[in-house]
Design a protein around this motif. Structure first.
Motif, mmCIF file in Angstrom:
data_model
loop_
_atom_site.group_PDB
_atom_site.id
_atom_site.type_symbol
_atom_site.label_atom_id
_atom_site.label_comp_id
_atom_site.label_asym_id
_atom_site.label_seq_id
_atom_site.Cartn_x
_atom_site.Cartn_y
_atom_site.Cartn_z
ATOM 1 N N GLU A 118 2.400 1.745 14.298
ATOM 2 C CA GLU A 118 1.796 0.709 13.467
ATOM 3 C C GLU A 118 1.915 1.027 11.977
ATOM 4 O OE1 GLU A 118 -1.635 -0.715 16.656
ATOM 5 O OE2 GLU A 118 -2.219 0.132 14.732
ATOM 6 N N SER A 119 3.115 1.231 11.501
ATOM 7 C CA SER A 119 3.326 1.400 10.059
ATOM 8 C C SER A 119 4.563 0.607 9.644
ATOM 9 C CB SER A 119 3.492 2.876 9.696
ATOM 10 O OG SER A 119 4.696 3.403 10.222
ATOM 11 N N ARG A 120 4.590 0.265 8.371
ATOM 12 C CA ARG A 120 5.722 -0.474 7.797
ATOM 13 C C ARG A 120 6.117 0.178 6.480
ATOM 14 N NH1 ARG A 120 5.217 -1.941 12.140
ATOM 15 N NH2 ARG A 120 5.181 -4.037 13.049
ATOM 16 N N LEU A 121 7.394 0.416 6.326
ATOM 17 C CA LEU A 121 7.910 1.042 5.111
ATOM 18 C C LEU A 121 7.804 0.075 3.933
ATOM 19 C CD1 LEU A 121 9.458 3.461 3.822
ATOM 20 C CD2 LEU A 121 11.575 2.241 4.426
ATOM 21 N N LEU A 122 7.231 0.556 2.829
ATOM 22 C CA LEU A 122 7.134 -0.236 1.604
ATOM 23 C C LEU A 122 8.087 0.249 0.519
ATOM 24 C CD1 LEU A 122 3.239 -0.571 1.294
ATOM 25 C CD2 LEU A 122 4.847 -2.139 2.403
ATOM 26 N N PHE A 123 8.286 1.566 0.457
ATOM 27 C CA PHE A 123 9.169 2.125 -0.566
ATOM 28 C C PHE A 123 9.786 3.414 -0.050
ATOM 29 C CE2 PHE A 123 9.808 5.277 -3.917
ATOM 30 C CZ PHE A 123 10.740 4.617 -4.698
ATOM 31 N N SER A 124 11.060 3.602 -0.362
ATOM 32 C CA SER A 124 11.769 4.820 0.014
ATOM 33 C C SER A 124 12.664 5.241 -1.140
ATOM 34 C CB SER A 124 12.610 4.588 1.270
ATOM 35 O OG SER A 124 13.461 5.693 1.514
ATOM 36 N N ILE A 143 6.570 5.456 0.955
ATOM 37 C CA ILE A 143 5.287 4.760 0.959
ATOM 38 C C ILE A 143 5.256 3.805 2.156
ATOM 39 C CG2 ILE A 143 3.710 3.269 -0.323
ATOM 40 C CD1 ILE A 143 4.179 5.923 -1.686
ATOM 41 N N TYR A 144 4.148 3.866 2.901
ATOM 42 C CA TYR A 144 3.983 3.012 4.074
ATOM 43 C C TYR A 144 2.624 2.319 4.040
ATOM 44 C CZ TYR A 144 7.901 5.525 6.240
ATOM 45 O OH TYR A 144 9.126 6.070 6.522
ATOM 46 N N ALA A 145 2.573 1.144 4.623
ATOM 47 C CA ALA A 145 1.309 0.515 5.002
ATOM 48 C C ALA A 145 1.115 0.771 6.488
ATOM 49 C CB ALA A 145 1.351 -0.982 4.725
ATOM 50 N N PHE A 146 -0.143 0.896 6.901
ATOM 51 C CA PHE A 146 -0.415 1.070 8.330
ATOM 52 C C PHE A 146 -1.783 0.476 8.646
ATOM 53 C CE2 PHE A 146 -2.160 4.815 6.259
ATOM 54 C CZ PHE A 146 -3.321 5.113 6.953
ATOM 55 N N GLY A 147 -2.098 0.393 9.913
ATOM 56 C CA GLY A 147 -3.409 -0.105 10.310
ATOM 57 C C GLY A 147 -3.453 -1.607 10.490
#
Length: 211
Positions: free
Chosen positions: A63-69, A3-7
């Motif tokens: 431009e994304s950040r990992l939230l869950f792996s 799961i990633y956030a981006f933008g």
């Protein structure tokens, strides 16, 4: 699952009307992932986007950040940089054509003018993003990418630009004040300038491709 956030939330330019973009990379169907909340991709499709040098792949890469792996690894980071972006001209032409369709609809006095203005803004944003990614060292994926191209930035007055932006937010998120008839007329009067600007971007993209 990854799961990633981006933008905008990752760029740090989130504002009123911004949403939180979330990406879910999964294998097969997963009932825990709401398609109204997440952009859902398979691992195979993400790999294909990376191999294509697709603009969305570059967006995620930059431009994304990992939230869950689920495996404690950063899947996108492990992919490395996407392949070079090669379809700048074709994509710019595609969004120029989208703009012309909306422009023609507005001139024909359509009954969906706010929607047409929203489409105009979509085409403006996307052609600017593709142009920046294909011709500049620094790509810009922001909502206001058309204002961030230096000497190639969109030349229309800010009030007209903001009418287009508000139309987009109204149509996609139901956010903001309604667009008045006078504002619609104001925006339409400036669309010939947008047409000329887009045509110039396409020609410059072609010139860059030839170099």
């Amino acid at each position: 699952m990854h799961i990633y956030a981006f933008g905008s939330i990752c760029r740090g330019d989130i504002s009123l009307g911004s949403d939180v973009d979330l990406l879910a990379i999964v294998e097969g169907y997963d009932s825990r992932i709401d398609p109204d909340t997440f952009s859902i991709y398979s691992y195979k499709r993400i790999q294909e986007l990376w191999n294509e040098g697709n603009p969305f792949a570059w967006h995620l890469s930059l431009e994304s950040r990992l939230l869950f792996s689920s495996d404690k690894l950063d899947y996108l980071k492990a992919l490395g940089s996407p392949e070079p972006y090669k379809n700048c001209v074709q994509d710019c032409e595609k969004f120029f054509a989208l703009f012309r369709e909306a422009y023609d609809s507005l001139i024909a006095n359509s009954t969906s003018k706010v929607f047409d203005l929203s489409t105009v803004f979509l085409s403006i944003r996307n052609i600017a993003t593709c142009f920046s990614l294909g011709t500049k060292e620094r790509s810009d994926f922001s909502r206001n990418s058309a204002l961030c191209l230096g000497c190639n930035s969109i030349p229309i007055a800010l009030d007209s630009y903001q009418i287009l932006e508000r139309s987009r937010l109204l149509c996609t998120r139901g956010h903001g004040k309604n667009i008045t008839d006078d504002e619609i007329d104001t925006a339409i009067r400036r669309l010939h300038e947008v047409h000329e600007w887009m045509n110039n971007l396409v020609e410059k993209a072609k010139e860059h491709e030839r170099v």
